[in-house]
Design a protein around this motif. Sequence first.
Motif, mmCIF file in Angstrom:
data_model
loop_
_atom_site.group_PDB
_atom_site.id
_atom_site.type_symbol
_atom_site.label_atom_id
_atom_site.label_comp_id
_atom_site.label_asym_id
_atom_site.label_seq_id
_atom_site.Cartn_x
_atom_site.Cartn_y
_atom_site.Cartn_z
ATOM 1 N N ASP A 138 38.919 27.036 -4.302
ATOM 2 C CA ASP A 138 40.352 27.344 -4.235
ATOM 3 C C ASP A 138 40.801 28.314 -5.330
ATOM 4 O OD1 ASP A 138 40.686 25.648 -2.057
ATOM 5 O OD2 ASP A 138 41.076 23.902 -3.331
ATOM 6 N N HIS A 139 39.910 28.616 -6.275
ATOM 7 C CA HIS A 139 40.304 29.471 -7.398
ATOM 8 C C HIS A 139 39.405 30.689 -7.557
ATOM 9 C CE1 HIS A 139 43.251 26.530 -8.731
ATOM 10 N NE2 HIS A 139 42.339 25.592 -8.565
ATOM 11 N N ARG A 140 38.656 31.032 -6.525
ATOM 12 C CA ARG A 140 37.781 32.202 -6.599
ATOM 13 C C ARG A 140 38.587 33.486 -6.425
ATOM 14 N NH1 ARG A 140 33.036 29.444 -2.883
ATOM 15 N NH2 ARG A 140 32.363 27.939 -4.475
ATOM 16 N N SER A 141 38.061 34.561 -7.015
ATOM 17 C CA SER A 141 38.697 35.886 -6.961
ATOM 18 C C SER A 141 40.078 35.873 -7.614
ATOM 19 C CB SER A 141 38.809 36.383 -5.508
ATOM 20 O OG SER A 141 37.530 36.462 -4.923
ATOM 21 N N LYS A 142 40.268 35.011 -8.602
ATOM 22 C CA LYS A 142 41.538 34.942 -9.317
ATOM 23 C C LYS A 142 41.355 35.115 -10.823
ATOM 24 C CE LYS A 142 43.729 31.954 -5.863
ATOM 25 N NZ LYS A 142 44.382 30.642 -5.611
ATOM 26 N N GLY A 143 40.154 35.522 -11.250
ATOM 27 C CA GLY A 143 39.924 35.777 -12.662
ATOM 28 C C GLY A 143 39.311 34.626 -13.432
#
Length: 200
Positions: A138-143
Amino acid sequence: MHSTTMRLKKLKNRNIFSPFSLFAKDYEQALRPHPDTVDWSKLLLAKLFLLQLLNNHKNQDSNPVNIDCLAPTSKELSELYQQAGWKNHASLEALQHSIYASSCWFQVNIKEKLAGVVRLQSDYVRYCCIYDLLVDKDHRSKGVGSALMEAAVQWCDQRQIQIVHLWPATGRIPFFERFGFQSLSDKHPMMIRSSSYTID
């Protein structure tokens, strides 16, 4: 002072991590006209792009990523392993031993949930190996992964570790190159980061 520049400086002065902060300097350069010639159309496009970028990251910047030097629980780690497709993962008991036998962990928690981890094993003098860079789906590609790698590299630099190595997953070489890692060769999966070792 232009409101966009003020917002940019305010973001840069905040001691938080966001994907935007990695590139803030480049966009500030884009906003600054060339000393010899001013291309106002490019300048306008750069400002519009910057405003859009600020808007896209508004919600994320209001919830900064905090990185803790803290090991995950065996249950949390097992869940991240499963999300990464590691079907033959160890038992919780074996993972618990692995966690505390390791040198150092960094983790990111967002809204009181583990969002990602990275593990380092080191002799604290010359070598360090980076393992298990894992980010919750749920938190991938968000830094989050970039923040963890930044923390890992900084940990090594602070201790003047001479050689840092890792084995990148398929297709992830460009990601690790951003942090100074180089492939040993086209056929070798290992990458290293070193100020004392040159790859020809």
